[in-house]
Design a protein around this motif. Sequence first.
Motif, PDB file in Angstrom:
ATOM      1  N   ARG A 159       0.698  -1.171  -0.089  1.00 29.00           N
ATOM      2  CA  ARG A 159       0.153  -0.060   0.038  1.00 29.00           C
ATOM      3  C   ARG A 159       0.849   1.240  -0.096  1.00 29.00           C
ATOM      4  O   ARG A 159       0.649   2.166  -0.661  1.00 29.00           O
ATOM      5  N   LYS A 160       1.849   1.312   0.634  1.00 33.29           N
ATOM      6  CA  LYS A 160       2.901   2.428   0.767  1.00 33.29           C
ATOM      7  C   LYS A 160       3.420   2.684  -0.586  1.00 33.29           C
ATOM      8  O   LYS A 160       3.455   3.753  -0.988  1.00 33.29           O
ATOM      9  N   VAL A 161       3.801   1.626  -1.375  1.00 27.97           N
ATOM     10  CA  VAL A 161       4.535   1.773  -2.597  1.00 27.97           C
ATOM     11  C   VAL A 161       3.344   2.360  -3.463  1.00 27.97           C
ATOM     12  O   VAL A 161       3.674   3.309  -4.259  1.00 27.97           O
ATOM     13  N   ILE A 162       2.081   2.002  -3.380  1.00 30.66           N
ATOM     14  CA  ILE A 162       0.851   2.301  -4.446  1.00 30.66           C
ATOM     15  C   ILE A 162       0.714   3.876  -4.055  1.00 30.66           C
ATOM     16  O   ILE A 162       0.351   4.535  -4.927  1.00 30.66           O
ATOM     17  N   TYR A 163       0.467   4.168  -2.667  1.00 31.92           N
ATOM     18  CA  TYR A 163       0.262   5.431  -2.414  1.00 31.92           C
ATOM     19  C   TYR A 163       1.259   6.510  -2.888  1.00 31.92           C
ATOM     20  O   TYR A 163       0.978   7.575  -3.319  1.00 31.92           O
ATOM     21  N   ALA A 164       2.506   6.176  -2.781  1.00 33.35           N
ATOM     22  CA  ALA A 164       3.614   6.920  -3.179  1.00 33.35           C
ATOM     23  C   ALA A 164       3.480   7.152  -4.926  1.00 33.35           C
ATOM     24  O   ALA A 164       3.860   8.253  -5.240  1.00 33.35           O
ATOM     25  N   ALA A 165       3.297   6.062  -5.334  1.00 32.55           N
ATOM     26  CA  ALA A 165       3.231   6.168  -6.860  1.00 32.55           C
ATOM     27  C   ALA A 165       1.807   7.026  -7.202  1.00 32.55           C
ATOM     28  O   ALA A 165       1.909   8.021  -8.408  1.00 32.55           O
ATOM     29  N   LEU A 166       0.850   7.049  -6.622  1.00 31.01           N
ATOM     30  CA  LEU A 166      -0.239   7.785  -6.951  1.00 31.01           C
ATOM     31  C   LEU A 166      -0.190   9.037  -6.851  1.00 31.01           C
ATOM     32  O   LEU A 166      -0.533   9.794  -7.662  1.00 31.01           O
ATOM     33  N   ALA A 167       0.300   9.628  -5.704  1.00 28.06           N
ATOM     34  CA  ALA A 167       0.596  10.913  -5.349  1.00 28.06           C
ATOM     35  C   ALA A 167       1.538  11.591  -6.535  1.00 28.06           C
ATOM     36  O   ALA A 167       1.483  12.567  -7.052  1.00 28.06           O
ATOM     37  N   GLY A 168       2.554  10.927  -6.872  1.00 28.72           N
ATOM     38  CA  GLY A 168       3.555  11.371  -7.644  1.00 28.72           C
ATOM     39  C   GLY A 168       3.253  11.273  -9.118  1.00 28.72           C
ATOM     40  O   GLY A 168       3.238  12.602  -9.839  1.00 28.72           O
ATOM     41  N   ASN A 169       2.451  10.251  -9.414  1.00 31.90           N
ATOM     42  CA  ASN A 169       1.835  10.241 -10.922  1.00 31.90           C
ATOM     43  C   ASN A 169       0.745  11.258 -11.130  1.00 31.90           C
ATOM     44  O   ASN A 169       0.585  12.073 -12.378  1.00 31.90           O
ATOM     45  N   LEU A 170       0.004  11.654 -10.237  1.00 28.38           N
ATOM     46  CA  LEU A 170      -1.113  12.648 -10.404  1.00 28.38           C
ATOM     47  C   LEU A 170      -0.468  13.953 -10.738  1.00 28.38           C
ATOM     48  O   LEU A 170      -0.930  14.693 -11.514  1.00 28.38           O
ATOM     49  N   ALA A 171       0.545  14.319  -9.845  1.00 29.56           N
ATOM     50  CA  ALA A 171       1.055  15.618  -9.653  1.00 29.56           C
ATOM     51  C   ALA A 171       1.890  15.650 -11.246  1.00 29.56           C
ATOM     52  O   ALA A 171       1.644  16.782 -11.839  1.00 29.56           O
ATOM     53  N   ILE A 172       2.414  14.590 -11.483  1.00 30.06           N
ATOM     54  CA  ILE A 172       3.188  14.721 -12.864  1.00 30.06           C
ATOM     55  C   ILE A 172       2.449  14.836 -14.132  1.00 30.06           C
ATOM     56  O   ILE A 172       2.556  15.742 -14.993  1.00 30.06           O
ATOM     57  N   ALA A 173       1.112  13.967 -13.989  1.00 23.32           N
ATOM     58  CA  ALA A 173       0.319  14.136 -15.070  1.00 23.32           C
ATOM     59  C   ALA A 173      -0.107  15.407 -15.380  1.00 23.32           C
ATOM     60  O   ALA A 173      -0.252  15.867 -16.536  1.00 23.32           O
ATOM     61  N   LEU A 174      -0.579  16.239 -14.479  1.00 22.77           N
ATOM     62  CA  LEU A 174      -1.093  17.546 -14.529  1.00 22.77           C
ATOM     63  C   LEU A 174      -0.149  18.360 -15.046  1.00 22.77           C
ATOM     64  O   LEU A 174      -0.303  19.212 -15.916  1.00 22.77           O
ATOM     65  N   THR A 175       1.238  18.299 -14.609  1.00 24.24           N
ATOM     66  CA  THR A 175       2.178  19.116 -14.950  1.00 24.24           C
ATOM     67  C   THR A 175       2.611  19.031 -16.390  1.00 24.24           C
ATOM     68  O   THR A 175       2.777  19.919 -17.137  1.00 24.24           O
ATOM     69  N   LYS A 176       2.534  17.695 -16.861  1.00 14.39           N
ATOM     70  CA  LYS A 176       2.914  17.305 -18.395  1.00 14.39           C
ATOM     71  C   LYS A 176       1.831  17.751 -19.044  1.00 14.39           C
ATOM     72  O   LYS A 176       2.120  18.298 -20.214  1.00 14.39           O
ATOM     73  N   PHE A 177       0.588  17.613 -18.957  1.00 13.67           N
ATOM     74  CA  PHE A 177      -0.534  17.991 -19.732  1.00 13.67           C
ATOM     75  C   PHE A 177      -0.516  19.647 -19.880  1.00 13.67           C
ATOM     76  O   PHE A 177      -0.692  20.132 -20.658  1.00 13.67           O
ATOM     77  N   ALA A 178      -0.389  20.195 -18.997  1.00  7.52           N
ATOM     78  CA  ALA A 178      -0.115  21.789 -19.070  1.00  7.52           C
ATOM     79  C   ALA A 178       1.078  22.093 -19.792  1.00  7.52           C
ATOM     80  O   ALA A 178       1.057  23.092 -20.820  1.00  7.52           O
TER      81      ALA A 178
END
Length: 321
Positions: A8-27
Amino acid sequence: MAAHGGSRKVIYAALAGNLAIALTKFAAAFFTGSSAMLSEGVHSLVDTGNGGLLLYGMRRAARPPDRMHPLGHGRELYFWSFIVALLVFALGAGVSFYEGVVHIMAPEPVANGMVNYVVLGLSFLFEGSSWYVALKEFRREKGRLGWIEAVQFSKDPSVYTVLFEDSAALLGLIVAFAGILAAEIFAMPELDGAASIGIAMILGATAIFLARESKGLLLGEPASPEVQKKVLAIAQQDPAVQRANGILSVHIGPQEIVAGLSIEFEDHLRAPEIEACVERLEAVLKKEMPEISRLFVKPQAAGTWERRRKAIVEASGEALD
């Protein structure tokens, strides 16, 4: 099935990072028009959704047995892991390939290239942090096994799925950087589209590998040889057991194993004594090996077990021990 805290720790870390990165990349893709950056944004968005699906699969798999599912729901995690692999292929690789082809056929120069470089650098930093968390957890679980061997023997797809997704993401970032830089240096915007196709190939290879491993878990993989030997050793110690012939086992979850035990009991035993022996074995295994969630014992002569075992081995084309 209780989901691993580490998973769960691994997945939560990946979720937080990927969401922030996705929004930044789309912008960044919106302001610069970069095909590779848009593909990377889709990639990160798919990874975000995949993390959510893995958490959903863990929650569903943790439900207790019921009338319709007497062995529990452990394989839900395996099912959703397979769906994750399909999404990586269909959405991640598919959209990236499409974007690459479109930008090669109708190339447009990338504007504000420095924005892309800054975003890619930050993405690499955040993605690398998530990758490191997944790597540490996977190294802890794999022990002395090699990397590919550990994945093949692993019964918990949540950790290695995130690790492979993050690895593909880091490679994709390198390809995107190379494509954008080459397009700018050589004044060939087609290279930006070629980078998108390169990202698609990375995602496609990752998806195929993850789908192959998830398929094996869905079909049913046996417990490790160490677990099987320990079960047989425990059974052999009971005074009512003349010989513990062998075991057939299958994982229905990372920490849930259904085992069928073939035992030759002492000839003088009566039915109540055999029943008492089975109850003793269940109690000992529940205490020493809680991962054995269900145990079925079959009274069977050693010769009968060997004949049936030989038939199974010959049918699978394997060599006898």
